[in-house]
Write a protein that holds these residues in place. Structure first.
Motif, PDB file in Angstrom:
ATOM      1  N   ARG A   1       2.093-114.190  25.100  1.00 32.05           N
ATOM      2  CA  ARG A   1       1.540-113.588  26.319  1.00 32.05           C
ATOM      3  C   ARG A   1       1.920-114.384  27.566  1.00 32.05           C
ATOM      4  NH1 ARG A   1      -3.113-112.514  22.739  1.00 32.05           N
ATOM      5  NH2 ARG A   1      -3.185-110.262  22.500  1.00 32.05           N
TER       6      ARG A   1
ATOM      7  N   ALA B   1       0.022-108.728  20.627  1.00 33.42           N
ATOM      8  CA  ALA B   1       0.816-109.496  21.588  1.00 33.42           C
ATOM      9  C   ALA B   1       2.303-109.321  21.315  1.00 33.42           C
ATOM     10  CB  ALA B   1       0.424-110.975  21.536  1.00 33.42           C
ATOM     11  N   LEU B   2       2.693-109.384  20.042  1.00 30.28           N
ATOM     12  CA  LEU B   2       4.095-109.203  19.681  1.00 30.28           C
ATOM     13  C   LEU B   2       4.579-107.805  20.043  1.00 30.28           C
ATOM     14  CD1 LEU B   2       4.131-110.965  16.199  1.00 30.28           C
ATOM     15  CD2 LEU B   2       5.323-111.760  18.257  1.00 30.28           C
TER      16      LEU B   2
ATOM     17  N   ARG C   1       0.149-119.013  18.906  1.00 29.37           N
ATOM     18  CA  ARG C   1       1.349-118.168  18.987  1.00 29.37           C
ATOM     19  C   ARG C   1       1.116-116.953  19.882  1.00 29.37           C
ATOM     20  NH1 ARG C   1       3.928-117.363  12.966  1.00 29.37           N
ATOM     21  NH2 ARG C   1       3.741-119.495  12.232  1.00 29.37           N
ATOM     22  N   ALA C   2      -0.041-116.315  19.737  1.00 25.86           N
ATOM     23  CA  ALA C   2      -0.348-115.134  20.561  1.00 25.86           C
ATOM     24  C   ALA C   2      -0.394-115.515  22.036  1.00 25.86           C
ATOM     25  CB  ALA C   2      -1.676-114.516  20.124  1.00 25.86           C
ATOM     26  N   GLN C   3      -0.994-116.643  22.343  1.00 22.12           N
ATOM     27  CA  GLN C   3      -1.063-117.108  23.730  1.00 22.12           C
ATOM     28  C   GLN C   3       0.331-117.422  24.262  1.00 22.12           C
ATOM     29  OE1 GLN C   3      -3.594-116.971  25.800  1.00 22.12           O
ATOM     30  NE2 GLN C   3      -2.301-117.728  27.432  1.00 22.12           N
TER      31      GLN C   3
ATOM     32  N   ILE D   1      -2.152-119.176  14.816  1.00 23.42           N
ATOM     33  CA  ILE D   1      -1.840-117.801  15.216  1.00 23.42           C
ATOM     34  C   ILE D   1      -2.365-117.518  16.626  1.00 23.42           C
ATOM     35  CG2 ILE D   1      -2.283-115.366  14.695  1.00 23.42           C
ATOM     36  CD1 ILE D   1      -0.170-116.806  12.926  1.00 23.42           C
ATOM     37  N   SER D   2      -3.501-118.063  16.969  1.00 23.92           N
ATOM     38  CA  SER D   2      -4.026-117.893  18.324  1.00 23.92           C
ATOM     39  C   SER D   2      -3.102-118.563  19.332  1.00 23.92           C
ATOM     40  CB  SER D   2      -5.439-118.470  18.422  1.00 23.92           C
ATOM     41  OG  SER D   2      -6.307-117.757  17.568  1.00 23.92           O
TER      42      SER D   2
ATOM     43  N   ASP E   1      -4.720-109.568  16.765  1.00 23.48           N
ATOM     44  CA  ASP E   1      -4.455-109.969  18.144  1.00 23.48           C
ATOM     45  C   ASP E   1      -2.998-110.386  18.313  1.00 23.48           C
ATOM     46  OD1 ASP E   1      -5.317-110.714  20.879  1.00 23.48           O
ATOM     47  OD2 ASP E   1      -4.853-112.746  20.179  1.00 23.48           O
ATOM     48  N   TYR E   2      -2.469-111.149  17.366  1.00 19.24           N
ATOM     49  CA  TYR E   2      -1.076-111.593  17.435  1.00 19.24           C
ATOM     50  C   TYR E   2      -0.128-110.400  17.302  1.00 19.24           C
ATOM     51  CZ  TYR E   2       3.059-114.497  16.494  1.00 19.24           C
ATOM     52  OH  TYR E   2       4.298-115.097  16.534  1.00 19.24           O
TER      53      TYR E   2
END
Length: 98
Positions: free
Chosen positions: A90, A27-28, A85-87, A82-83, A23-24
């Motif tokens: 985004r 997003a990146l 960071r992904a948020q 990591i969740s 997921d991350y």
């Protein structure tokens, strides 16, 4: 458990950690960014270790199912980080991401 396949190497981690890395990475890639993550993993001998990955738009990451391993690493804090960071990626305004 799942394998994260990166290049010619596969590492074993929890379902949650592998899914969070994927997921991350997505997003990146969408934002045109890269980052290095240190993932809690298990080596072929069952020893808990850490594997670092460069996540970047041009680098592919594959996640595949693996047999469950009762000695899997504790990934709860890693998944939360990591969740987050992904948020954050985004949520960044388009100009701030570059």
């Amino acid at each position: 458990m799942k394998h994260i396949v990166y290049g010619l190497t596969a590492v074993l981690t929890t379902d949650e950690a592998a899914d969070a890395v994927l997921d991350y990475a997505a997003a990146l890639a969408h934002a045109g960014l890269s980052d290095v993550v240190a993932v809690p993993t298990v080596d072929p001998f069952g020893t808990q270790t850490t594997t670092s990955f460069l996540l970047a738009p041009a680098l592919g990451v594959l996640v595949e199912d693996a047999p469950d391993d009762p000695l899997g690493p504790d990934t709860e804090s890693f998944v939360a980080e990591i969740s987050w960071r992904a948020q954050a990626v985004r949520s960044a305004p388009p100009d701030a991401a570059h």
